[in-house]
Design an enzyme around this catalytic site. Sequence first.
Site, PDB file in Angstrom:
ATOM      1  CD  GLU A 115      53.758 -12.339  21.535  1.00 57.14           C
ATOM      2  OE1 GLU A 115      53.403 -11.271  22.064  1.00 57.14           O
ATOM      3  OE2 GLU A 115      53.036 -12.993  20.776  1.00 57.14           O
TER       4      GLU A 115
ATOM      5  CD  GLU B 173      49.150 -12.357  23.552  1.00 54.80           C
ATOM      6  OE1 GLU B 173      48.313 -11.629  23.015  1.00 54.80           O
ATOM      7  OE2 GLU B 173      50.150 -11.903  24.147  1.00 54.80           O
TER       8      GLU B 173
HETATM    9  C1  BGP Z   1      50.718  -9.561  22.072  1.00 50.85           C
HETATM   10  C2  BGP Z   1      50.508 -10.103  20.682  1.00 50.85           C
HETATM   11  C3  BGP Z   1      51.509  -9.679  19.679  1.00 50.85           C
HETATM   12  C4  BGP Z   1      52.176  -8.358  19.917  1.00 50.85           C
HETATM   13  C5  BGP Z   1      52.419  -8.014  21.361  1.00 50.85           C
HETATM   14  C6  BGP Z   1      52.812  -6.581  21.616  1.00 50.85           C
HETATM   15  O1  BGP Z   1      49.500  -9.405  22.681  1.00 50.85           O
HETATM   16  O2  BGP Z   1      50.523 -11.506  20.690  1.00 50.85           O
HETATM   17  O3  BGP Z   1      50.949  -9.857  18.424  1.00 50.85           O
HETATM   18  O4  BGP Z   1      51.736  -7.361  19.117  1.00 50.85           O
HETATM   19  O5  BGP Z   1      51.332  -8.316  22.171  1.00 50.85           O
HETATM   20  O6  BGP Z   1      51.674  -5.795  21.639  1.00 50.85           O
HETATM   21  P1  BGP Z   1      51.500  -4.456  20.833  1.00 50.85           P
HETATM   22  O7  BGP Z   1      51.855  -4.785  19.432  1.00 50.85           O
HETATM   23  O8  BGP Z   1      50.089  -4.106  20.990  1.00 50.85           O
HETATM   24  O9  BGP Z   1      52.416  -3.485  21.446  1.00 50.85           O
END
Ligand code: BGP
Length: 492
Positions: A382, A181
């Site tokens: 993701e 990201e």
């Molecule tokens: C993205 C990241 C991840 C992951 C995901 C879900 O921004 O790359 O590392 O955590 O989001 O977000 P969260 O864990 O804040 O729910």
Amino acid sequence: MNHNEANAFPEGFLWGGATAANQCEGGWDVDGKGVSCPEMCTNGTRTQPKRITRELDPNALYPTHTAIDFYHHYKEDIALFAEMGFRCYRFSINWTRIYPTGFESEPNEKGLEFYDKVIDECRRYGIEPLITLSHYELPFAICQKLNGWAGRETIDLFVKYAETVFRRYKGKVKYWLTFNEINCGMLPIGNYMSLGILQPGTTDIDHQVDVPQDRFQGMHHQFVASAMAVKLAHEIDPNYRVGCMIAYMLAYPYTCNPADIELAREYNTVTNYYCSDVQVRGEYPYYAQRVWKENGVTLDIRPEDLKILKEGTVDFYTHSYYSSRCVGVEDAQEQTDGNLGRGLKNPYLKATEWGWQLDPTGLRVILNEVYGRYHIPIMVVENGIGVRDELTPEGTVVDDYRIAYLKDHIIAMQQALEDGVDLVGYTAWGCIDLISNSTGEMAKRYGFIYVDRHDDGSGTYRRIKKKSFYYYKKVIASNGADLENDVTIPKE
Ligand code: BGP
């Protein structure tokens, strides 16, 4: 069209799951490992931001220090991924296992050995590793000494680390991502999270002191480092394929007021494409000058930087996608949260407890937008739904909401494939429960596998298959053709 019957998924489609080292490994100080930036963050919630502590606070809880202890459970976890039929597992190498502070001249052998074992374990089951070099895991020493990516010297430290792992795992890995990201740096939250920039006065993750000059210069250094890594990877092993990774924060205009349309266009272009335009096309986009002017920044971009950006363009494009948001000129509307950034609430969409709006159609929109722009292979690396799962009295999790989310997003991918998009893989986020990146909570669960670990640090680390485990297994076995939710949890 009945999407349960259609199977637009190509042979060899990379079905799988994704995690990040700092959110799952634990073992934060073992076998020579150094401290990475997220390990200086305390736990938090949606309303209580994670604190960034410059020194460890003996009274605070640091969830990443133990996480779900993947460090000692990797065999069991990869066996479960294999049971679901994963063809691909996206994980990150924690830079601080390899170079504890980032400044050492020799790598830490114990750290390299750990990833040898993880990769070999994947290979044993025919699971293709997809490795993120930097998933919000800058060594904390680089943050302290160089203000993270604001310092130009960080480029060479990263390239040294990348070269070490490219050489070590040659022949066993094909797919790499440079920065997770990377466009997180477009937002003030990205200062510490993505760039390791910690300005005086910053105390928590949601209210960081923002110096755009450092942030944009830091992103420039990441672009150069990413391009150098791509070039090096290709030199070390011509079979290596290296991708970029973007947090796709899709924005819709709140109304058909042309001013809203223009606002959404600008939001999408700048937030979602500023970084990938550089990484895919090898040069800053036409609108960059305007972005710099509006942010009051003057960047130090050297002629050799421009040359390397051209030489180190990525082989494929990847992105995360969780939710969409609206933007509009009338900002009296109700706000909602989302991955990294907030936006206006969309009256047509439902949202999770954390305010992330559910919008599978948005995925089809994105895949078409991105493919139309770049015409290179795409992977969704993701995607998932964070929910407070509850164990039933029988000790399992009946997560039909997760199955519905997964199904709807798979249909959106099928449609994009039918549209003609070259989509090559899908790795569901947090395929096993792990620590939330934004809030540091364990309670915000994404997994197909439940982990008995809780926000207060209690739990046995026991792994339990949720209903979605069996659903995803069936989906993969049918290569995405069978999306019917008719699975039951077998008695084991
Ligand atoms: C993205 C990241 C991840 C992951 C995901 C879900 O921004 O790359 O590392 O955590 O989001 O977000 P969260 O864990 O804040 O729910």
